[in-house]
Design a protein around this motif. Structure first.
Motif, PDB file in Angstrom:
ATOM      1  N   TYR A 137      25.780 -47.764   6.297  1.00  0.00           N
ATOM      2  CA  TYR A 137      27.033 -48.403   6.712  1.00  0.00           C
ATOM      3  C   TYR A 137      28.207 -47.955   5.831  1.00  0.00           C
ATOM      4  O   TYR A 137      29.238 -48.623   5.777  1.00  0.00           O
ATOM      5  CB  TYR A 137      26.898 -49.929   6.638  1.00  0.00           C
ATOM      6  N   HIS A 234      31.458 -49.980   6.890  1.00  0.00           N
ATOM      7  CA  HIS A 234      31.307 -49.968   8.341  1.00  0.00           C
ATOM      8  C   HIS A 234      30.300 -51.004   8.841  1.00  0.00           C
ATOM      9  O   HIS A 234      29.719 -50.832   9.909  1.00  0.00           O
ATOM     10  CB  HIS A 234      30.878 -48.573   8.812  1.00  0.00           C
ATOM     11  N   GLY A 235      30.098 -52.053   8.084  1.00  0.00           N
ATOM     12  CA  GLY A 235      29.157 -53.067   8.550  1.00  0.00           C
ATOM     13  C   GLY A 235      28.822 -54.078   7.476  1.00  0.00           C
ATOM     14  O   GLY A 235      29.227 -53.946   6.313  1.00  0.00           O
ATOM     15  N   TYR A 256      25.677 -56.597  11.073  1.00  0.00           N
ATOM     16  CA  TYR A 256      26.884 -56.731  11.886  1.00  0.00           C
ATOM     17  C   TYR A 256      27.684 -55.436  11.798  1.00  0.00           C
ATOM     18  O   TYR A 256      28.043 -54.995  10.701  1.00  0.00           O
ATOM     19  CB  TYR A 256      27.740 -57.891  11.391  1.00  0.00           C
ATOM     20  N   THR A 257      27.956 -54.830  12.945  1.00  0.00           N
ATOM     21  CA  THR A 257      28.761 -53.610  12.995  1.00  0.00           C
ATOM     22  C   THR A 257      29.751 -53.730  14.154  1.00  0.00           C
ATOM     23  O   THR A 257      29.799 -54.755  14.851  1.00  0.00           O
ATOM     24  CB  THR A 257      27.887 -52.369  13.221  1.00  0.00           C
ATOM     25  N   ALA A 258      30.543 -52.682  14.359  1.00  0.00           N
ATOM     26  CA  ALA A 258      31.493 -52.675  15.476  1.00  0.00           C
ATOM     27  C   ALA A 258      30.789 -52.792  16.823  1.00  0.00           C
ATOM     28  O   ALA A 258      31.395 -53.191  17.821  1.00  0.00           O
ATOM     29  CB  ALA A 258      32.330 -51.397  15.425  1.00  0.00           C
ATOM     30  N   ASP A 259      29.494 -52.470  16.854  1.00  0.00           N
ATOM     31  CA  ASP A 259      28.728 -52.532  18.099  1.00  0.00           C
ATOM     32  C   ASP A 259      28.127 -53.909  18.346  1.00  0.00           C
ATOM     33  O   ASP A 259      27.489 -54.121  19.392  1.00  0.00           O
ATOM     34  CB  ASP A 259      27.602 -51.497  18.075  1.00  0.00           C
ATOM     35  N   GLY A 260      28.280 -54.831  17.410  1.00  0.00           N
ATOM     36  CA  GLY A 260      27.742 -56.167  17.593  1.00  0.00           C
ATOM     37  C   GLY A 260      26.791 -56.569  16.475  1.00  0.00           C
ATOM     38  O   GLY A 260      26.750 -55.931  15.409  1.00  0.00           O
ATOM     39  N   ARG A 262      22.813 -57.508  15.162  1.00  0.00           N
ATOM     40  CA  ARG A 262      21.413 -57.183  15.446  1.00  0.00           C
ATOM     41  C   ARG A 262      20.543 -57.678  14.308  1.00  0.00           C
ATOM     42  O   ARG A 262      20.775 -57.340  13.148  1.00  0.00           O
ATOM     43  CB  ARG A 262      21.257 -55.667  15.595  1.00  0.00           C
TER      44      ARG A 262
END
Length: 314
Positions: A137, A234-235, A256-260, A262
């Motif tokens: 990240y 980035h996360g 947690y990232t820009a993609d949601g 998980r």
């Protein structure tokens, strides 16, 4: 593997792991004959009050040291001089000078020395170490670690004199393993009494910051809870765990990232079982030592710096 297990307090946690493995012959050593026999008897082990035999009896392959902290370094050195492998409870020593003596002796010995940095074997922490090492990240920018507990261990003090070395050393290891030694350390404390308190420590790095909080001010119904939040470029990795009266922990790590968001799929693992399993694998030639003395020196330095801030010169 024949093991001399020194100490009947936390030594019982190690004894339980050896007993479950079934590939170790263990003799438990302690000062009080009745107490030692009772502790050893729970696991079907022999017992002895003749501590010298742990070092002098050539039949022992490994000396497992679960004695009071001031006895750690000298006991490790004596075991090495006696030609034994050594596992020692954390912290390795109560001074950096003694820890370096042990690290130097271990480096010049053909025997292994292991320090029980059990937190390195917790899957949630391994996820953090992997993310930092692999740059998953990006750069780690902020790390918060927290441990809040009730008095779940009868008779054990969890006051300010105890917390730095015995409750926060693992956090200091996580911090130094991921960010190195800090440029600055500030500490705030609260003491309810001699056996209950809280410490909040903040660490400043050139391009990051970290915080470690520990508290023993919780009611018994709270149990023990802990975790971390690691903020990267980035996360974010967010971990939490809890332990109730049954002693069985539960926990999860979410990325947690820009993609949601998980939740990570992590293996179930008891850290003490995994740590002793690692020791056995190394001695069997199946793995390289990940918890050698030279790998814990920075964490010990930071822990002692923290203790100095909290308690002054001991």
């Amino acid at each position: 593997m024949k093991i001399a297990l020194l100490g009947t307090g936390f030594g019982q946690a190690h004894a339980a792991v050896y007993a479950a493995r079934g590939d170790a012959e263990v003799v438990m050593f302690g000062r009080d004959a009745e107490k030692t026999a009772k502790a050893a008897g729970q696991f079907g082990f022999a017992s002895s009050t003749g501590m010298d035999a742990a070092f002098e009896d050539d039949s022992f392959d490994l000396v497992d040291i679960c004695l009071p902290i001031p006895l750690h370094a000298e006991s490790v050195l004596r075991a090495l001089q006696s030609g034994k492998h050594v596992l020692v409870e954390l912290p390795l020593a109560d001074s950096v000078e003694d820890a370096k003596r042990v690290a130097q002796a271990a480096a010049h010995s053909d025997k292994h020395v292991f320090v029980d940095m059990f937190e390195r074997f917790i899957p949630a922490n391994q996820a953090l170490f992997d993310a930092v090492r692999q740059g998953t990240y990006g750069q780690l920018e902020h790390l918060t670690l927290w441990n809040l507990t009730a008095h779940l261990w009868p008779g054990a003090s969890l006051g300010l004199k105890i917390l730095p070395l015995e409750a926060m050393h693992s956090d200091m290891d996580i911090i130094t393993c991921t960010l190195g030694l800090p440029q600055d350390l500030t500490v705030t404390t609260v003491a309810r009494d001699e056996d209950s308190g809280a410490i909040d420590a903040a660490f400043r790095f050139e391009r990051a910051a970290a915080r470690s909080t520990v508290s023993s001010l919780m009611p018994k119904s709270f149990g023990a809870r802990g975790g971390y939040t690691a903020s990267f470029e980035h996360g974010v990795l967010d971990a939490s765990s809890s332990m109730g009266f049954d002693g069985k922990p539960t926990g999860a790590v979410t990325a947690y990232t820009a993609d949601g968001a998980r939740e990570l799929d992590l293996p179930a693992a008891d850290q003490y079982t995994a740590m002793i399993g690692h020791v056995m694998d190394v001695l069997d030639g199946k793995a390289a030592n990940q918890i050698a003395p030279d790998s814990v020196l920075d964490a010990l330095q930071l822990t002692l710096d923290l203790d100095q801030k909290v308690n002054g010169t001991r």
